[in-house]
Motif scaffolding. Structure first.
Motif, PDB file in Angstrom:
ATOM      1  N   GLY A   1       1.145  40.078   3.557  1.00 55.81           N
ATOM      2  CA  GLY A   1       2.119  39.309   2.832  1.00 55.81           C
ATOM      3  C   GLY A   1       1.716  37.914   2.650  1.00 55.81           C
ATOM      4  O   GLY A   1       1.095  37.504   3.573  1.00 55.81           O
ATOM      5  N   SER A   2       1.595  37.628   1.428  1.00 56.54           N
ATOM      6  CA  SER A   2       1.413  35.946   1.174  1.00 56.54           C
ATOM      7  C   SER A   2       2.382  35.368   0.441  1.00 56.54           C
ATOM      8  O   SER A   2       2.368  34.132   0.099  1.00 56.54           O
ATOM      9  N   CYS A   3       3.670  35.837   0.045  1.00 56.72           N
ATOM     10  CA  CYS A   3       4.577  35.214  -0.814  1.00 56.72           C
ATOM     11  C   CYS A   3       5.326  34.546   0.110  1.00 56.72           C
ATOM     12  O   CYS A   3       5.276  34.411   1.326  1.00 56.72           O
ATOM     13  N   LYS A   4       6.087  33.559  -0.432  1.00 58.87           N
ATOM     14  CA  LYS A   4       6.763  32.627   0.382  1.00 58.87           C
ATOM     15  C   LYS A   4       7.641  33.169   1.551  1.00 58.87           C
ATOM     16  O   LYS A   4       7.786  32.888   2.649  1.00 58.87           O
ATOM     17  N   LYS A   5       8.522  34.205   0.829  1.00 55.52           N
ATOM     18  CA  LYS A   5       9.414  35.038   1.631  1.00 55.52           C
ATOM     19  C   LYS A   5       8.684  35.392   3.138  1.00 55.52           C
ATOM     20  O   LYS A   5       9.162  35.383   4.132  1.00 55.52           O
ATOM     21  N   MET A   6       7.602  36.368   2.544  1.00 54.26           N
ATOM     22  CA  MET A   6       6.866  36.728   4.149  1.00 54.26           C
ATOM     23  C   MET A   6       6.289  35.831   4.727  1.00 54.26           C
ATOM     24  O   MET A   6       6.137  35.725   6.042  1.00 54.26           O
ATOM     25  N   ARG A   7       5.684  34.646   4.309  1.00 55.41           N
ATOM     26  CA  ARG A   7       5.202  33.316   5.092  1.00 55.41           C
ATOM     27  C   ARG A   7       6.230  32.944   6.235  1.00 55.41           C
ATOM     28  O   ARG A   7       6.140  32.870   7.280  1.00 55.41           O
ATOM     29  N   GLU A   8       7.605  33.072   5.666  1.00 55.06           N
ATOM     30  CA  GLU A   8       8.569  32.698   6.454  1.00 55.06           C
ATOM     31  C   GLU A   8       8.862  33.539   7.475  1.00 55.06           C
ATOM     32  O   GLU A   8       9.223  33.281   8.841  1.00 55.06           O
ATOM     33  N   VAL A   9       8.719  34.960   7.141  1.00 56.53           N
ATOM     34  CA  VAL A   9       8.968  35.931   8.198  1.00 56.53           C
ATOM     35  C   VAL A   9       7.992  35.920   9.156  1.00 56.53           C
ATOM     36  O   VAL A   9       8.127  35.755  10.462  1.00 56.53           O
ATOM     37  N   PHE A  10       6.726  35.528   8.800  1.00 53.79           N
ATOM     38  CA  PHE A  10       5.611  35.506   9.755  1.00 53.79           C
ATOM     39  C   PHE A  10       5.949  34.213  10.912  1.00 53.79           C
ATOM     40  O   PHE A  10       5.676  34.477  12.094  1.00 53.79           O
ATOM     41  N   ASP A  11       6.398  33.209  10.023  1.00 57.82           N
ATOM     42  CA  ASP A  11       6.759  32.064  10.898  1.00 57.82           C
ATOM     43  C   ASP A  11       7.929  32.418  12.052  1.00 57.82           C
ATOM     44  O   ASP A  11       7.528  32.140  13.209  1.00 57.82           O
ATOM     45  N   LEU A  12       8.777  33.159  11.497  1.00 56.84           N
ATOM     46  CA  LEU A  12       9.858  33.576  12.509  1.00 56.84           C
ATOM     47  C   LEU A  12       9.334  34.597  13.465  1.00 56.84           C
ATOM     48  O   LEU A  12       9.816  34.342  14.828  1.00 56.84           O
ATOM     49  N   ILE A  13       8.493  35.449  13.501  1.00 58.44           N
ATOM     50  CA  ILE A  13       7.824  35.970  14.127  1.00 58.44           C
ATOM     51  C   ILE A  13       6.996  35.465  15.288  1.00 58.44           C
ATOM     52  O   ILE A  13       7.518  35.921  16.509  1.00 58.44           O
ATOM     53  N   ARG A  14       6.195  34.752  14.942  1.00 58.12           N
ATOM     54  CA  ARG A  14       5.653  33.721  15.981  1.00 58.12           C
ATOM     55  C   ARG A  14       6.729  32.826  16.790  1.00 58.12           C
ATOM     56  O   ARG A  14       6.516  32.653  18.087  1.00 58.12           O
ATOM     57  N   ARG A  15       7.567  32.361  16.068  1.00 61.52           N
ATOM     58  CA  ARG A  15       8.664  31.536  17.006  1.00 61.52           C
ATOM     59  C   ARG A  15       9.419  32.645  18.065  1.00 61.52           C
ATOM     60  O   ARG A  15       9.308  32.420  19.121  1.00 61.52           O
ATOM     61  N   PHE A  16       9.689  33.611  17.318  1.00 59.95           N
ATOM     62  CA  PHE A  16      10.563  34.500  18.345  1.00 59.95           C
ATOM     63  C   PHE A  16       9.809  35.119  19.510  1.00 59.95           C
ATOM     64  O   PHE A  16      10.234  35.531  20.498  1.00 59.95           O
ATOM     65  N   ALA A  17       8.499  35.278  19.080  1.00 60.80           N
ATOM     66  CA  ALA A  17       7.733  35.875  19.957  1.00 60.80           C
ATOM     67  C   ALA A  17       7.390  35.002  21.372  1.00 60.80           C
ATOM     68  O   ALA A  17       7.152  35.469  22.664  1.00 60.80           O
ATOM     69  N   SER A  18       7.357  33.883  21.129  1.00 56.54           N
ATOM     70  CA  SER A  18       7.445  32.879  22.427  1.00 56.54           C
ATOM     71  C   SER A  18       8.690  32.821  23.183  1.00 56.54           C
ATOM     72  O   SER A  18       8.776  32.015  24.129  1.00 56.54           O
ATOM     73  N   THR A  19       9.688  33.630  22.861  1.00 51.85           N
ATOM     74  CA  THR A  19      10.602  33.376  23.758  1.00 51.85           C
ATOM     75  C   THR A  19      11.015  34.728  24.136  1.00 51.85           C
ATOM     76  O   THR A  19      10.263  35.763  23.917  1.00 51.85           O
ATOM     77  N   ASP A  20      12.105  34.985  24.910  1.00 52.46           N
ATOM     78  CA  ASP A  20      12.236  36.323  25.522  1.00 52.46           C
ATOM     79  C   ASP A  20      13.691  36.990  25.091  1.00 52.46           C
ATOM     80  O   ASP A  20      14.172  37.870  25.765  1.00 52.46           O
ATOM     81  N   TYR A  21      14.205  36.504  24.300  1.00 54.75           N
ATOM     82  CA  TYR A  21      15.291  36.691  23.839  1.00 54.75           C
ATOM     83  C   TYR A  21      15.431  38.007  22.990  1.00 54.75           C
ATOM     84  O   TYR A  21      14.705  38.243  22.487  1.00 54.75           O
ATOM     85  N   PRO A  22      16.815  38.751  22.537  1.00 54.59           N
ATOM     86  CA  PRO A  22      16.801  39.756  21.529  1.00 54.59           C
ATOM     87  C   PRO A  22      16.636  39.414  20.509  1.00 54.59           C
ATOM     88  O   PRO A  22      16.827  38.375  20.136  1.00 54.59           O
ATOM     89  N   VAL A  23      16.234  40.454  19.423  1.00 47.42           N
ATOM     90  CA  VAL A  23      15.890  39.999  18.302  1.00 47.42           C
ATOM     91  C   VAL A  23      16.677  40.978  17.379  1.00 47.42           C
ATOM     92  O   VAL A  23      16.455  42.193  18.038  1.00 47.42           O
ATOM     93  N   LEU A  24      17.259  40.611  16.068  1.00 47.39           N
ATOM     94  CA  LEU A  24      17.918  41.508  15.198  1.00 47.39           C
ATOM     95  C   LEU A  24      16.964  41.488  14.157  1.00 47.39           C
ATOM     96  O   LEU A  24      16.856  40.428  13.367  1.00 47.39           O
TER      97      LEU A  24
END
Ligand SMILES: Nc1ncnc2c1ncn2[C@@H]1O[C@H](COP(=O)(O)OP(=O)(O)OP(=O)(O)O)[C@@H](O)[C@H]1O
Ligand SMILES: [Mg+2]
Length: 471
Positions: A166-189
């Protein structure tokens, strides 16, 4: 998962288990457990309680713990010792080893031998303190260091991993969220249409999280009959029901130390939603027929392709569970909204499959490319992959042509097949049908209530009911 610092420790260790004393080669020692490889062909059972003999500062030291099997020859033992015992037995050794290494075990910044804290991430580094051991055992990674870590150690970027494209803007945002969420231990939807990569996203979060060495298990709540789902999730005791001739662990228990992916969470029956909520509150659960609550250290990642807010409004999904899950949520865009990614992926998968199948194909014809760009891809990435895989198998030509692409032409926009992609009338009608059907379901077919719900007159409601064949 806990913030356990690790130190290199490549020693032979002795483990007392059911088989007797066996030998293993340590690969990694953390404050709360040890990872090793069996060396003499003997191994312990998964979840077995064991004793371990390690040499720490030239003294033989015994730890109690539990085995978690990783692969055939590898396992970890999580220590089952008091905080005070761990700080007495390991604290000095860890503090000294880490200071000698000159690097912070969390952020890898340079530290001086006198440092009591890391000058960069501010984590305390004196592991002889019992209060520190206590805190490290209880605090989750996201609570204290997320955001404080320097960018370069916050996890590898998703784009670097093969196969998550993915290189489009929406997917770059998704990748950013993946990285942020990976560094926490909370549930994800994770939300998104079918085939948009929900499971791939869940795996990406797991792989970048501190749980990456633990299991990643998935369960599809929509595919398992309701009666079996509870046993599958929570396990059961011997004699819990007819046919339960031995106790069995559920997925929650098996995912201990890792991540459990609950696919199609919208299909989770109501009584199990209550149980899941309880698990998310205090991480305890009961096996069916059990009379003792158990704990499991599991991160939950849930996904659905349904409109979950709608399910909540209709009373089919518990609001409290939804609010608990949605704190960290990711919405995956459908493929048709990913701009040039469609072309990027088509080329990527063509390369991949032609190599796998040893085919000499040079690319797509212009026509095929046009079709790929203009098709709506209702099955999203999964459909794209399947269409290209099939085209590679079926074509005899050097370029894949539009005729080689096995797609449903009613989803192609006007300039390719003559049909319109955004046919307003067709879409309005579909929407109307959906709303009328919903109103009919919610009101049980009560015409007055449907009329006020839909904002149309009673005669119109009668017409709509007839038009869509609801009675
Ligand atoms: N961005 C992507 N790059 C490469 N492959 C992808 C991408 N997104 C999805 N895929 C692939 O597409 C297929 C479908 O993805 P996945 O199973 O994660 O979708 P899903 O949203 O869980 O679908 P469903 O709702 O039908 O369960 C998988 O083979 C996955 O590896
Ligand atoms: Mg899926």
């Amino acid at each position: 998962m806990r913030l356990a610092p690790r130190v290199p420790y490549k020693e032979t260790i002795h483990i007392k288990c059911k088989v007797g004393w066996i030998k293993a080669r340590c690969e990694d020692l953390s404050l709360f457990g040890i990872k090793f490889r069996y060396i003499n062909g003997e191994s312990c059972e998964h979840h077995e309680w064991v004793k371990l003999k390690l040499r720490i500062n030239n003294r033989s030291t015994v730890f109690r713990g539990r085995i978690y099997r990783k692969e055939d020859k590898r396992a970890v033992v999580l220590f089952n010792e008091e905080d005070r015992t761990l700080s007495d037995l390991l604290g000095g050794f860890f503090t000294e080893t880490i200071k000698r290494s000159g690097k912070c075990p969390y952020c890898k910044a340079r530290i001086s031998p006198e440092s009591l804290d890391c000058p960069n991430c501010h984590m305390p580094l004196d592991f002889t303190r019992v209060d520190l051991i206590q805190a490290l055992r209880r605090i989750k990674v996201g609570d204290i260091i997320a955001g404080k870590l320097p960018e370069e150690v916050r996890g590898k970027v998703c784009e670097e991993k093969t196969d998550f494209i993915g290189s489009c803007k929406k997917m770059r945002e998704v990748f950013d969220l993946i990285r942020r969420f990976a560094s926490t231990d909370y549930p994800v939807l994770i939300l998104g249409e079918t085939g948009t990569g929900k499971e791939l996203t869940a795996k990406a979060i797991h792989e970048r999280s501190i749980r990456k060495d633990g299991p990643f298990l998935a369960i599809n709540c929509g595919a398992i009959p309701k009666e079996l789902l509870e046993a599958e999730l929570f396990g059961y005791e011997k004699g819990a029901f007819t046919g339960a001739d031995r106790k069995r662990a559920g997925k929650i228990e098996l995912a201990d130390g890792g991540t459990l992916f609950l696919d199609e969470i919208g299909d989770l029956p109501f009584p199990l939603q209550v149980k899941l909520l309880r698990f998310l509150e205090d991480y305890t659960f009961d096996r069916i027929g059990g009379n003792r609550s158990q704990k499991a250290d599991v991160r939950i990642i849930a996904a659905t392709n349904k409109d979950i807010e709608e399910l909540v409004r209709e009373g089919r999904f518990r609001e409290d569970l939804y609010y608990r899950l949605k704190v960290l949520s990711i919405k995956l865009p459908p493929l048709r909204e990913r701009e040039d990614d469609i072309v990027l992926m088509a080329k990527y998968f063509l390369e991949k499959f032609k190599r796998e199948q040893g085919r000499d194909i040079e690319g797509f014809t212009d026509d095929a490319m046009e079709l790929i760009k203009n098709y709506a891809w209702p099955g999203n990435v999964r459909e794209l992959i399947n269409v290209i895989k099939k085209a590679v198998v079926m074509t005899d030509k050097r370029f894949i042509d539009s005729g080689d692409l096995d797609i449903n032409s009613s989803f192609v926009s006007k300039n390719v097949s003559g049909k319109r992609l955004f046919d307003l009338k067709e879409h309005m009608e579909r929407l109307e049908r959906e709303l009328v059907e919903k109103a009919f379901r919610i009101t049980g077919g009560n015409v007055s209530r449907m009329s006020s719900m839909l904002g149309v007159s009673r005669p119109t409601v009668y017409k709509l009911i007839e038009k869509y064949g609801l009675i």
